[in-house]
Design an enzyme around this catalytic site. Structure first.
Site, PDB file in Angstrom:
ATOM      1  NE  ARG A   4      -1.605  -2.428   2.691  1.00 58.06           N
ATOM      2  CZ  ARG A   4      -1.693  -3.701   2.260  1.00 58.06           C
ATOM      3  NH1 ARG A   4      -2.733  -4.070   1.576  1.00 58.06           N
ATOM      4  NH2 ARG A   4      -0.748  -4.588   2.527  1.00 58.06           N
ATOM      5  CB  THR A   5       3.457   2.573   2.287  1.00 58.11           C
ATOM      6  OG1 THR A   5       2.696   2.066   3.383  1.00 58.11           O
ATOM      7  CG2 THR A   5       4.001   3.935   2.628  1.00 58.11           C
ATOM      8  CE  LYS A  37      26.797  -4.649  -8.099  1.00 55.72           C
ATOM      9  NZ  LYS A  37      27.078  -3.606  -9.112  1.00 55.72           N
ATOM     10  NE  ARG A  93       7.098   0.661   4.906  1.00 54.87           N
ATOM     11  CZ  ARG A  93       5.869   0.133   4.867  1.00 54.87           C
ATOM     12  NH1 ARG A  93       5.694  -1.133   4.552  1.00 54.87           N
ATOM     13  NH2 ARG A  93       4.820   0.871   5.158  1.00 54.87           N
ATOM     14  CG  HIS A 145       3.544   3.978   8.489  1.00 49.11           C
ATOM     15  ND1 HIS A 145       3.639   4.766   7.362  1.00 49.11           N
ATOM     16  CD2 HIS A 145       3.057   2.783   8.069  1.00 49.11           C
ATOM     17  CE1 HIS A 145       3.236   4.067   6.313  1.00 49.11           C
ATOM     18  NE2 HIS A 145       2.883   2.866   6.714  1.00 49.11           N
TER      19      HIS A 145
HETATM   20  N1   CP Z   1      -0.290  -0.120   5.865  1.00 48.61           N
HETATM   21  C1   CP Z   1       0.921  -0.372   5.295  1.00 48.61           C
HETATM   22  O1   CP Z   1       1.935   0.254   5.640  1.00 48.61           O
HETATM   23  O2   CP Z   1       0.893  -1.332   4.336  1.00 48.61           O
HETATM   24  P1   CP Z   1       2.141  -1.777   3.451  1.00 48.61           P
HETATM   25  O3   CP Z   1       3.125  -2.458   4.395  1.00 48.61           O
HETATM   26  O4   CP Z   1       1.599  -2.700   2.407  1.00 48.61           O
HETATM   27  O5   CP Z   1       2.764  -0.547   2.873  1.00 48.61           O
END
Ligand code: CP
Length: 327
Positions: free
Chosen positions: A73-74, A101, A123, A153
């Protein structure tokens, strides 16, 4: 008659309120900031009805997605948000990159900067890493925290609060119960900060071993007690990947589901009749929440969250990159 939005006046008023160079931590966002993000997100709502889905707000800008942890999603919604706004998008594939590497994160960031990237959506498993990078390289690059370890987040907290605002009409005064692995959850931390800033009454509940002592909200170990008169119930995934393998947090998954699984029966018995259920996903169906509930449009906001996530990420990218004078 459908409602229309004058997006030019929205753009000017929300932009003048926005002072941030990066989005790193939900605690950095004031009520005015959050409302500016929501107003901007609403101004983009027409995108889903537009045949081209092609705005020009970020024409020529370059957004790089760096995901050192998995995401559907993110990553997908930041990519679409940037593309809907007319930006170029570089989806950096860690698995096939020179990270394998031994290239450092700092050299990777500097490399992307040298290539002309304007914004980095990152992320990473390391808590605090996005803020550290923003401190080092934030003069030339905009950083958006897409999840750093168990820490933050912020775009998830924003999209969850936006979903509540749009679907229930308000956030202030609502009782929101967050159930699950609170201890390892960046989603819980971000949601608590944003929802409390907007005036919600936030409760967390889970097994004692999966709670966290320092949380600034009501904590419970009994789900039925926590659910009393709840307006919103947000279930979280058990974060096996962040748990210390030397610690036994749960006696079994089936026992977790028995005590902490969100079910129709529990909602009907304990919560307000208008209660809604949420989950940031990915969901373990019939573990954190029964599958029938996740799919029931009377209760479930799960895919509204996903859809609003695109609008929130469009809002963040446009506010940040316009603020930097590059859009
Ligand atoms: N809600 C969320 O962060 O989903 P993803 O890990 O799929 O990005």
């Amino acid at each position: 008659m459908p409602k229309t939005i004058d997006s030019s006046s929205q753009k000017t008023s929300t932009q003048s309120q926005w002072q941030h160079r990066h989005v790193l931590d939900a605690h950095d966002l004031s009520k005015t900031d959050i409302e500016a993000v929501f107003a901007r997100a609403r101004s983009f709502a027409h995108i889903f009805d537009s045949p081209e889905k092609a705005l020009q707000n970020l024409h020529g800008r370059v957004v790089a997605n760096l995901f050192y942890e998995n995401s559907t999603r993110t990553r997908g919604s930041f990519e679409l948000a940037a593309k809907y706004l007319g930006a170029h998008v570089l989806n950096f594939d860690v698995a096939t990159s020179s990270v394998k590497k031994g290239e450092t994160l700092d050299d990777t960031i500097l490399t992307l900067q040298a290539m002309g990237v304007d914004a980095i959506v990152l992320r990473h498993a390391s808590s605090g890493i996005v803020s550290q990078l923003a401190h080092r390289y934030g003069e030339k690059l905009t950083f958006l925290n897409a999840g750093d370890g168990g820490h933050q987040h912020p775009s998830q907290g924003l999209l969850d609060a936006f979903t509540i605002q749009e679907k229930l009409g308000l956030v202030a005064g609502l009782k929101v119960v967050i159930v699950g692995d609170i201890r390892h959850s960046r989603v819980a931390r971000s949601n608590i900060a944003i929802l409390q800033t907007l005036g919600a009454d936030v409760h967390v509940v889970g097994p004692a071993a999966l709670l966290s002592k320092e949380l600034p909200c009501a904590t419970h170990t009994n789900l039925d007690e926590a659910l009393q008169d709840a307006d919103v119930v947000m279930a979280l995934r058990i974060q096996l990947e962040r748990q210390d393998t030397n610690v036994q947090y749960l006696s079994s998954l089936s026992e977790y589901t028995r005590f902490y699984g969100v079910t129709r029966e529990r909602l009907v018995y304990f919560c307000k009749p208008t209660v809604k259920v949420m989950h940031p996903m990915p969901i373990n169906r019939d573990v954190e929440m029964t599958s029938d509930l996740a799919d029931d449009p009377q209760y479930s906001l799960l895919f509204d969250q996903v859809r609003y996530g695109v609008l929130i990420r469009m809002a963040l990218l446009s506010l940040l990159l316009e603020r930097r004078g590059v859009a």
